[in-house]
Every structure is written in C-alpha cells, then in structure tokens.
Design a protein around this motif. Structure first.
Motif, mmCIF file in Angstrom:
data_model
loop_
_atom_site.group_PDB
_atom_site.id
_atom_site.type_symbol
_atom_site.label_atom_id
_atom_site.label_comp_id
_atom_site.label_asym_id
_atom_site.label_seq_id
_atom_site.Cartn_x
_atom_site.Cartn_y
_atom_site.Cartn_z
ATOM 1 N N GLU A 54 5.233 -0.019 -65.591
ATOM 2 C CA GLU A 54 4.698 -0.803 -64.481
ATOM 3 C C GLU A 54 5.686 -0.937 -63.326
ATOM 4 N N SER A 55 5.129 -0.994 -62.136
ATOM 5 C CA SER A 55 5.913 -1.268 -60.934
ATOM 6 C C SER A 55 6.665 -2.583 -61.073
ATOM 7 N N LEU A 56 7.814 -2.662 -60.411
ATOM 8 C CA LEU A 56 8.602 -3.892 -60.401
ATOM 9 C C LEU A 56 8.160 -4.845 -59.290
ATOM 10 N N GLU A 57 7.202 -4.388 -58.478
ATOM 11 C CA GLU A 57 6.712 -5.202 -57.361
ATOM 12 C C GLU A 57 5.545 -6.092 -57.797
ATOM 13 N N PRO A 58 5.338 -7.224 -57.112
ATOM 14 C CA PRO A 58 4.227 -8.120 -57.491
ATOM 15 C C PRO A 58 2.850 -7.508 -57.245
ATOM 16 N N ILE A 59 2.722 -6.708 -56.196
ATOM 17 C CA ILE A 59 1.460 -6.012 -55.927
ATOM 18 C C ILE A 59 1.635 -4.583 -56.393
ATOM 19 N N GLU B 38 4.297 27.118 -70.382
ATOM 20 C CA GLU B 38 2.959 26.581 -70.179
ATOM 21 C C GLU B 38 3.043 25.134 -69.697
ATOM 22 N N ILE B 39 2.011 24.705 -68.993
ATOM 23 C CA ILE B 39 1.966 23.321 -68.528
ATOM 24 C C ILE B 39 1.868 22.393 -69.738
ATOM 25 N N GLU B 40 2.758 21.441 -69.834
ATOM 26 C CA GLU B 40 2.782 20.489 -70.945
ATOM 27 C C GLU B 40 2.224 19.142 -70.534
ATOM 28 N N GLY B 41 2.416 18.804 -69.271
ATOM 29 C CA GLY B 41 1.948 17.519 -68.768
ATOM 30 C C GLY B 41 2.315 17.378 -67.304
ATOM 31 N N ALA B 42 2.182 16.166 -66.806
ATOM 32 C CA ALA B 42 2.563 15.886 -65.415
ATOM 33 C C ALA B 42 3.088 14.468 -65.341
ATOM 34 N N ILE B 43 4.058 14.271 -64.473
ATOM 35 C CA ILE B 43 4.641 12.948 -64.264
ATOM 36 C C ILE B 43 4.398 12.547 -62.820
ATOM 37 N N GLY B 44 4.167 11.270 -62.591
ATOM 38 C CA GLY B 44 3.825 10.861 -61.238
ATOM 39 C C GLY B 44 4.244 9.448 -60.891
ATOM 40 N N ILE B 45 4.168 9.150 -59.613
ATOM 41 C CA ILE B 45 4.494 7.841 -59.054
ATOM 42 C C ILE B 45 3.291 7.379 -58.242
ATOM 43 N N SER B 46 2.874 6.128 -58.437
ATOM 44 C CA SER B 46 1.715 5.590 -57.717
ATOM 45 C C SER B 46 2.044 4.245 -57.118
ATOM 46 N N GLY B 47 1.667 4.054 -55.854
ATOM 47 C CA GLY B 47 1.931 2.779 -55.207
ATOM 48 C C GLY B 47 1.037 2.559 -54.005
ATOM 49 N N PRO B 48 0.984 1.334 -53.517
ATOM 50 C CA PRO B 48 0.131 1.016 -52.357
ATOM 51 C C PRO B 48 0.652 1.668 -51.085
ATOM 52 N N ILE B 49 -0.240 1.979 -50.185
ATOM 53 C CA ILE B 49 0.091 2.721 -48.970
ATOM 54 C C ILE B 49 1.125 2.011 -48.117
ATOM 55 N N PHE B 50 1.138 0.673 -48.137
ATOM 56 C CA PHE B 50 2.095 -0.040 -47.278
ATOM 57 C C PHE B 50 3.535 0.098 -47.777
ATOM 58 N N ARG B 51 3.718 0.592 -49.035
ATOM 59 C CA ARG B 51 5.065 0.893 -49.517
ATOM 60 C C ARG B 51 5.296 2.392 -49.685
ATOM 61 N N MET B 52 4.221 3.169 -49.632
ATOM 62 C CA MET B 52 4.319 4.621 -49.845
ATOM 63 C C MET B 52 4.100 5.338 -48.513
ATOM 64 N N SER B 53 5.013 5.100 -47.563
ATOM 65 C CA SER B 53 4.943 5.821 -46.299
ATOM 66 C C SER B 53 5.288 7.287 -46.561
ATOM 67 N N LYS B 54 5.020 8.155 -45.611
ATOM 68 C CA LYS B 54 5.329 9.574 -45.793
ATOM 69 C C LYS B 54 6.832 9.791 -45.941
ATOM 70 N N ASP B 55 7.626 8.991 -45.246
ATOM 71 C CA ASP B 55 9.080 9.094 -45.397
ATOM 72 C C ASP B 55 9.506 8.715 -46.812
ATOM 73 N N HIS B 56 8.939 7.631 -47.321
ATOM 74 C CA HIS B 56 9.245 7.215 -48.691
ATOM 75 C C HIS B 56 8.790 8.275 -49.686
ATOM 76 N N MET B 57 7.616 8.836 -49.466
ATOM 77 C CA MET B 57 7.090 9.839 -50.388
ATOM 78 C C MET B 57 7.975 11.086 -50.405
ATOM 79 N N ASN B 58 8.467 11.483 -49.258
ATOM 80 C CA ASN B 58 9.370 12.641 -49.200
ATOM 81 C C ASN B 58 10.651 12.380 -49.991
ATOM 82 N N ARG B 59 11.166 11.166 -49.860
ATOM 83 C CA ARG B 59 12.392 10.821 -50.592
ATOM 84 C C ARG B 59 12.126 10.721 -52.089
#
Length: 262
Positions: A123-128, A217-238
């Motif tokens: 889980e995210s460490l953020e309240p939202i 072979e593909i074994e799985g996928a790992i990902g990060i998910s968050g609200p748009i107000f914290r996932m700006s394109k700059d943040h996503m690139n980093r």
C-alpha cells in the motif's frame, strides 16, 4: 478404510475433482465434458457448477454456457502466497519501489484468458491512495501491467484475450479498438515499459514493467499506481527509471540473462 469411507462426502469430493481438473487446464469446460471426463452425472455437475458460479469461483462464457475458473481460488490461497517464488523474489524490490515513490506497488501475473491477476501489493504511504485486491483478475487492456503482460506474451495470448474480452472503454482514455491495442503493445515492446494514463480509472495513473524468467519468457509485471495529482509526467519519468531497474533486477534473480536475447 471403513472409517475413512464412513466420513466421505461425495458431493464435496466431486466438487474438488472438478476444481482440480479445471485448474490443470487453462480453458473453458462444458458440463458435458466435465461429466464425461470425471464420470459424474450431468445433473450433479450442473448443480455443482451453479453453486461455484454463485460463489464466484467460476465464470460462465455467455456464448456457449461453458465455464472457467476465476482468480478467487488464488485469493483464498494468498495466505500461503509466500511460497510463490515470484512473490518471494520480488518482495525486496517492491518495498524499495513503494518507499521510493510512496505509491502503491503491485505485482501481477497473467490470469485466465489473458486477464491480469494481482499476486501481491504494498500500500501507498500516502493518506489518499489507490488499492487493489490480491487475487483479483482485471482487464489487461486498460492497465499498464496488463499491457506489459500482453505485449511480451506469445501472440496466441493476445488472440485469446481479444476473443473472450470485449475492449469496453472504462474511461474516455481507455483503448477501445484491437488495432489501437496492437499499436500500443508494439510500442511497449520497443520501450520496455507501459503506462496507464487514466485508462482504468479517472484520476489514476500507473507505470508497468515486465519481469522475465530464466528462459526469456514473461513471468509477470511490476507496477506503480497513484493519483494524477501526485503522478505528474515528471514524476512518472523519474519513477520509471527506478521501476525498470527493479524489474531487471527481479528478472536476473529469476535467472534471466538479457545479453542472450536475440
């Protein structure tokens, strides 16, 4: 032997036989096929399948009334999920990514009919925050991790997915046409990662990267998910640089050697 038989439960035994057979073969089963292969009357199979469907352990194909398992059995078994090699190996990387981004970090595998199955979540460490459910199966074409799984799986997996899953748009950004999905999957194969720009949920952005096993072979996928107000394109690139780094690390721990890739 007599004592054992005294406490046998024939209906439960038949249900378990059905579940074991369906778990071994990733396909839809008709009542007739299950009846013939397990030597159980069609009437008994029908009643058992109805109960399993009501309890969400199986799903029906509306085209021919055949059935396949859902991810609910995996959900029930998640309490012993630490025995799953991928989850164990990815644990440290997931923790690193969650702490680095402070966003929800997910680990997925290919589920039934090309759908995406959630194997683990921090889980995210953020309240939202965005939260999923371990054991949940969801459409692959609307998510970053799902698109990674489709992109790096054999073509037959995508064919199966398109055959059994309508590309129903969830938001105005969702992919709704097979040609568009194929174009994006080709792009993902070139870049090595995928994005979900509010395609699965308004206000949610995600990044996904593939994990490969020792035979490439593909074994799985790992990902990060968050609200748009914290996932700006700059943040996503980093975040994406760290995500790709950890996806490669997990793959290497599974025995993957990128230098052997043709």
């Amino acid at each position: 032997m007599t004592t054992t038989k005294k406490y046998k439960a024939p209906a439960a035994e038949k249900m378990l036989d059905i579940l074991e057979l369906m778990a071994k073969e990733n396909k839809y089963f008709s009542v007739t096929e299950l009846s013939q292969r397990l030597s159980i009357s069609s009437n008994s199979v029908f009643r058992i399948m109805k109960e399993l469907e009501d309890k969400k352990f199986i799903q029906k194909n509306p085209l021919d009334s055949s059935y396949q398992l859902t991810g609910k059995l995996y959900y029930l078994g998640s309490s012993i999920g630490n025995r799953i090699a991928l989850k164990n190996i990815a644990e440290a990387s997931m923790l690193l990514l969650r702490d680095y981004t402070r966003e929800t970090t997910l680990l997925t595998k290919l589920g039934s009919l090309g759908r995406t199955l959630v194997v683990d979540q921090l889980e995210s460490l953020e309240p939202i925050k965005f939260l999923s459910t371990v054991g949940l199966e969801y459409p692959s074409h609307t998510s970053a991790m799902g698109k990674c799984l489709l992109a790096f799986s054999p073509p037959s997996v995508l064919e199966q997915y398109l055959e059994h899953n309508e590309l129903t748009p969830v938001t105005s950004s969702s992919i709704a046409h097979p040609s568009r999905l194929k174009e994006q999957l080709e792009q993902i194969r070139e870049t090595g990662y995928a994005t979900d720009m509010e395609e699965s949920c308004e206000g949610l952005r995600c990044l996904g990267a593939p994990i490969f096993n020792a035979v490439g072979e593909i074994e799985g996928a790992i990902g990060i998910s968050g609200p748009i107000f914290r996932m700006s394109k700059d943040h996503m690139n980093r975040y994406n640089k760290k995500l790709l780094e950890q996806a490669r690390h997990i793959s290497e721990l599974l025995g993957y050697d990128a230098s052997r890739k043709a």
